[in-house]
Design an enzyme around this catalytic site. Structure first.
Site, PDB file in Angstrom:
ATOM      1  N   SER A  71       4.397   4.454  -0.401  1.00 31.38           N
ATOM      2  CA  SER A  71       3.077   3.835  -0.472  1.00 31.38           C
ATOM      3  C   SER A  71       2.008   4.883  -0.694  1.00 31.38           C
ATOM      4  O   SER A  71       0.918   4.558  -1.174  1.00 31.38           O
ATOM      5  CB  SER A  71       2.729   3.139   0.839  1.00 31.38           C
ATOM      6  OG  SER A  71       3.777   2.355   1.292  1.00 31.38           O
ATOM      7  N   HIS A  99       6.753   0.423  -6.390  1.00 32.38           N
ATOM      8  CA  HIS A  99       6.138   0.083  -5.096  1.00 32.38           C
ATOM      9  C   HIS A  99       6.158  -1.430  -4.867  1.00 32.38           C
ATOM     10  O   HIS A  99       5.410  -2.177  -5.504  1.00 32.38           O
ATOM     11  CB  HIS A  99       4.697   0.636  -5.077  1.00 32.38           C
ATOM     12  CG  HIS A  99       4.010   0.456  -3.769  1.00 32.38           C
ATOM     13  ND1 HIS A  99       2.693   0.089  -3.637  1.00 32.38           N
ATOM     14  CD2 HIS A  99       4.473   0.598  -2.500  1.00 32.38           C
ATOM     15  CE1 HIS A  99       2.379   0.011  -2.358  1.00 32.38           C
ATOM     16  NE2 HIS A  99       3.440   0.313  -1.651  1.00 32.38           N
ATOM     17  N   GLU A 116       4.323  -2.433  -8.231  1.00 34.78           N
ATOM     18  CA  GLU A 116       3.540  -1.439  -8.984  1.00 34.78           C
ATOM     19  C   GLU A 116       4.519  -0.405  -9.540  1.00 34.78           C
ATOM     20  O   GLU A 116       5.251   0.234  -8.778  1.00 34.78           O
ATOM     21  CB  GLU A 116       2.512  -0.756  -8.071  1.00 34.78           C
ATOM     22  CG  GLU A 116       1.437  -1.697  -7.554  1.00 34.78           C
ATOM     23  CD  GLU A 116       0.439  -1.031  -6.601  1.00 34.78           C
ATOM     24  OE1 GLU A 116      -0.715  -1.446  -6.588  1.00 34.78           O
ATOM     25  OE2 GLU A 116       0.831  -0.105  -5.848  1.00 34.78           O
ATOM     26  N   ASN A 157      -3.492  -0.524  -2.631  1.00 32.69           N
ATOM     27  CA  ASN A 157      -3.913   0.161  -1.412  1.00 32.69           C
ATOM     28  C   ASN A 157      -5.194   0.960  -1.604  1.00 32.69           C
ATOM     29  O   ASN A 157      -5.819   1.374  -0.634  1.00 32.69           O
ATOM     30  CB  ASN A 157      -2.794   1.052  -0.882  1.00 32.69           C
ATOM     31  CG  ASN A 157      -1.746   0.230  -0.137  1.00 32.69           C
ATOM     32  OD1 ASN A 157      -2.025  -0.878   0.306  1.00 32.69           O
ATOM     33  ND2 ASN A 157      -0.541   0.763  -0.028  1.00 32.69           N
TER      34      ASN A 157
END
Ligand SMILES: NC(=O)c1ccc[n+]([C@@H]2O[C@H](COP(=O)([O-])OP(=O)(O)OC[C@H]3O[C@@H](n4cnc5c(N)ncnc54)[C@H](O)[C@@H]3O)[C@@H](O)[C@H]2O)c1
Length: 397
Positions: free
Chosen positions: A125, A146, A158, A196
């Site tokens: 992450s 991801h 991702e 994120n």
């Protein structure tokens, strides 16, 4: 490389993410090798996958025979035994502990076992994919993949190529994840990737509102849910994710962006982490989840609620526009990432267009003049779009 379905997929790490990824790949018809350094972890993961598939069978989503076949396709690896079972893999996805040295050591050990063409993908992450590639002999085969938690339910993946990743490897992994029914987006190898990074103000700006005493947690959550249309308010979501995890993500994006004040973590959240008030998993966080605890009521003041949503949303739209500005992702991928990865009610660029780019700019400029902080700087692309009278959801020409 064999036809997509015939590919053998390795997954290392059988925790929350690894077992979900193994389930996704096995459900799509792949033979899967699943391993973990901890004794008994793969067996536990197999039980979790079995219950998850049983729920799918009970809901009519999956036929009982297909669920049995899925489980039968997952073989164990005894990681301690030298990763031998991974030898025939065409791709290995790692979902082990979030530590650079551990992941680099794993990829280096895998390189000794797998064929030259085998792709080494990371579900990290927060680590840079370039740093992971830097630890192996053939960095062209290292790519970020991801997933979101829980992997079998959350549609987004991702795909993150590093500067050293072969474009062909990235595009093959995208095709593979697409074939699993996932929604894929391409993110540049930057802190937090797309979701994120862009989601930071949802938490950060809400924490500022709390710290300034504008409203309490229940009122901010109520406003973001009822007026903003978000599925969960920021504080209930932080309690759900875990304040330790959410704080760690914010801190890592803050450090990895060379301390950009836009991502500065909040002391309030740090204190909760220090006190062990981690959220639902400890029964206390912003809220008290223990039996008999009284749930606080929101103020339900619509004027205050609208002001809260306006401010948080302006910062989210500014962040999304800046991600396009910095070529972290295409405008379309930014929209897909936020709706499919964190269930936002709509894409932030389209939302900004509906409110009006000049109005978003006005709100962010007001915050900047009020606070005098660089945290509130408008994205240069937001200014340019307003100047040109072009929509935020337009190609980044
Ligand atoms: N949990 C999430 O919401 C989430 C979402 C996206 C990505 N991620 C990332 O996925 C990865 C795994 O996260 P998680 O939540 O599944 O963690 P977890 O703690 O649930 O599972 C990690 C597993 O890896 C095993 N492990 C640790 N070191 C190992 C090694 N060297 N070799 C083999 N196995 C090893 C552990 O025993 C554990 O079972 C991390 O990189 C994390 O950043 C997590």
């Amino acid at each position: 490389m064999a036809s997509l379905r015939g590919l053998i997929v390795g997954v290392v790490g059988a925790g929350a993410m690894g077992r979900g990824i193994a389930q996704v790949a096995a459900s799509a018809g792949h033979r899967v090798v699943l391993g973990d350094a901890r004794d008994g972890a793969v067996e536990q993961a197999r039980e979790t996958i079995r219950s998850s598939l049983a729920r799918d069978v009970a809901n009519g989503r999956v036929a009982a025979a297909a669920a049995d076949d899925t489980l039968a396709r997952i073989a164990n690896d005894d990681v301690a035994g030298g990763l031998r079972a991974y030898a025939p893999c065409d791709v290995v996805i790692e979902a082990i502990v979030e530590e650079l040295d551990a992941k680099r050591a794993l990829f280096a050990a895998l390189e000794e076992r797998v064929p030259r063409e085998c792709v080494l993908a990371s579900n990290t992450s927060s680590l840079s994919i370039a740093a992971l590639g830097g630890g192996v002999a053939h960095a062209d085969r290292v790519v970020g993949m991801h997933f979101f938690n829980p992997a079998p339910r959350m549609p987004l993946v991702e795909i993150v190529p590093a500067i050293t990743t072969s474009p062909e490897v990235a595009s093959r992994m995208r095709t593979l994840a697409d074939s699993w029914g996932k929604t894929t987006v391409v993110a540049s190898d930057t802190p937090g990737f797309i979701v994120n990074r862009i989601a930071r103000p949802f938490y950060g700006e809400s924490l500022r509102l709390l710290e300034e005493g504008t409203a309490d947690v229940a009122t901010i959550d109520w406003a973001m849910r009822e007026i903003g249309g978000f599925r969960m308010g920021p504080f209930e979501l932080m309690d759900f994710i875990g304040n330790d995890v959410n704080y760690a993500v914010t801190s890592s994006v803050f450090e990895a962006t060379f301390y950009d004040p836009r991502y500065r973590p909040a002391l309030t959240q740090r204190r909760l982490v220090e006190a062990g008030l981690l959220g639902r998993k400890r029964e206390r966080g912003y809220y008290d989840y223990r039996a008999g605890a009284v749930t606080p009521s929101p103020a339900q003041d619509h004027v205050l609620g609208a002001a809260i949503v306006d401010r948080v949303l302006a910062m989210l739209v500014n962040e999304a526009v800046d991600a396009v500005h910095l070529r972290i992702a295409s405008p379309n991928d930014v929209e897909l990432a936020m709706t499919k990865g964190v269930n936002y009610p709509r894409g932030l660029l389209a939302w900004g267009d509906q409110i009006g780019a000049p109005e978003i700019l006005r709100r962010v400029e007001w915050l900047q003049s009020e606070y005098g902080e660089d945290r509130y700087r408008p994205s240069p692309l937001l200014r340019r779009r307003v100047r040109e009278g072009r929509p935020l959801l337009s190609t980044n020409a």
